[in-house]
Enzyme design. Structure first.
Site, PDB file in Angstrom:
ATOM      1  N   SER A 225       0.820  -1.209   0.000  1.00 41.43           N
ATOM      2  CA  SER A 225       0.000   0.000   0.000  1.00 41.43           C
ATOM      3  C   SER A 225       0.853   1.258   0.000  1.00 41.43           C
ATOM      4  O   SER A 225       1.941   1.287   0.599  1.00 41.43           O
ATOM      5  CB  SER A 225      -0.906   0.017   1.228  1.00 41.43           C
ATOM      6  OG  SER A 225      -1.556   1.259   1.378  1.00 41.43           O
TER       7      SER A 225
ATOM      8  N   TYR B  59      -2.745  -0.190   9.850  1.00 39.60           N
ATOM      9  CA  TYR B  59      -2.873  -0.778   8.518  1.00 39.60           C
ATOM     10  C   TYR B  59      -1.561  -0.650   7.745  1.00 39.60           C
ATOM     11  O   TYR B  59      -1.052  -1.618   7.181  1.00 39.60           O
ATOM     12  CB  TYR B  59      -4.004  -0.090   7.752  1.00 39.60           C
ATOM     13  CG  TYR B  59      -4.066  -0.458   6.286  1.00 39.60           C
ATOM     14  CD1 TYR B  59      -4.475  -1.729   5.895  1.00 39.60           C
ATOM     15  CD2 TYR B  59      -3.700   0.450   5.303  1.00 39.60           C
ATOM     16  CE1 TYR B  59      -4.524  -2.089   4.555  1.00 39.60           C
ATOM     17  CE2 TYR B  59      -3.743   0.107   3.958  1.00 39.60           C
ATOM     18  CZ  TYR B  59      -4.158  -1.160   3.587  1.00 39.60           C
ATOM     19  OH  TYR B  59      -4.196  -1.503   2.260  1.00 39.60           O
TER      20      TYR B  59
END
Length: 347
Positions: free
Chosen positions: A153, A178
């Site tokens: 990501s 995350y």
């Protein structure tokens, strides 16, 4: 179908197959003639009906979608799209799946997504993104998978001011759990590649949007708010920019890394995959308003914890190694999403 009768080199496991990117990648692989083994736990992080509708587009009806590995009919072994409902962190079922199907390559797109949700339910991220990813690595090791392509990501870059983001940048300061799990995935993949010899490629996705998108992401939330004449939450008073990347461009990059060999092949690689053209948030909202021919009710809010001010991908490495070239302009992509949204929700 017995393993000896299945073409292993033509069989690819896609995790998160009912998810946004996983669905599109699975569909593209099927169109190219590959056999796809899809798994997803169909959790309720967002509307399960949307996930089931995606699977239906892949030829999987609701009854099939709700079957676990033990319930999978032997007749499905002859299909080119096979779906099994499963958690990545299931240490018994995942190896059995690799035993039952001769998987050559793995595209791991399953994860507990969302930066803000990681503040509310951190355990879900440990289960799926850490334990689940470890199980994938173990199966790649034990069942002689040749290549693993997995989702990282852009969030791992944190609040870096050094733009565009390059893969060589320091990413030791994530600002959300995350992001930290995605950084951990990259390190775990490096260790397994070094120890066990299979190839791994981590793709750092930059703000993916498009038809069949996730309801928790900006494109969906903004469209929904404008359509329903509800306040649209604009964080950091709109002073944000994102490298919005259309789903077709993402799929092109995933397929390139998954199916082809780089001219600069290496056992372990990381690539940014984005549009490399950041767009200001307010400009993005204006484009959605234009596509809907309707004005938004804007609710200006402060910066959210765990969020970042800007993302901007340097995609030169992916361009050089795999001839990656994003083609979709933001207004074109927004128009395509809005057309899908109206059709899917019968507006």
């Amino acid at each position: 179908m017995p393993l000896e009768n299945r073409n292993r080199s033509n069989t690819i496991l896609v995790t998160g197959a009912a998810g946004f990117i996983g669905f599109h990648v699975s569909k593209a692989l099927l169109n190219l003639g590959y056999t796809v083994i899809g798994i997803d736990n169909l959790n309720d992080y967002y509307d399960v009906n949307l996930k089931l509708a995606r699977l239906e587009e892949l030829g999987i009806d609701k009854t099939q979608a709700l079957q676990d590995l033990n319930e999978t009919s032997s007749s499905t072994f002859g299909s080119r799209m096979i779906f099994v409902k499963m958690n990545l962190e299931d240490r018994e079922s995942l190896p059995k799946l690799f035993e039952n199907f001769a998987v050559d390559r793995v595209c791991n797109l399953a994860a507990q997504a969302g930066v803000r949700y990681s503040l509310e339910n951190p355990e879900a991220y440990a289960d799926s993104n850490l334990t689940g990813f470890l199980n994938i690595l173990e199966c790649c090791r034990n069942f002689k998978v040749t290549k693993l392509v997995y989702a990282s990501s852009s969030s791992i870059y944190g609040n870096s001011d050094n733009v565009p983001f390059e893969e060589t940048a320091n990413v030791d300061h994530p600002v959300s759990l995350y992001a930290a799990t995605k950084k951990a995935n990259e390190l775990m993949a490096h260790a397994y590649t070094h120890l066990y010899g299979f190839e791994s490629i981590g793709l750092r996705f930059f703000t993916v949007y498009g038809p069949w998108g996730r309801p928790d992401m900006a494109m969906f939330l903004f469209t929904e708010a404008i359509v329903n004449e509800k306040p649209l939450k604009v964080f950091n008073n709109g002073d944000l920019s994102r490298d919005f990347t259309y789903i077709d461009d993402i799929v092109a990059g995933v397929l390139a890394t998954l199916l082809h060999t780089s001219k600069n092949a290496s056992p372990y690689k990381l690539y940014n995959i984005g549009n490399s053209k950041p767009v200001q948030l307010l400009e993005y909202i204006e484009a959605i308003e234009s596509a809907l021919n309707k004005k938004a009710i804007r609710q200006m809010l402060p910066m959210q914890p765990g969020d970042v001010k800007q993302t901007y991908a340097d995609v030169s490495a992916l361009q050089n190694d795999y001839n990656y070239q994003p083609k979709t302009e933001v207004r074109e992509g927004i128009a395509a999403f809005v057309a899908w949204y109206k059709s899917f929700y019968m507006i």
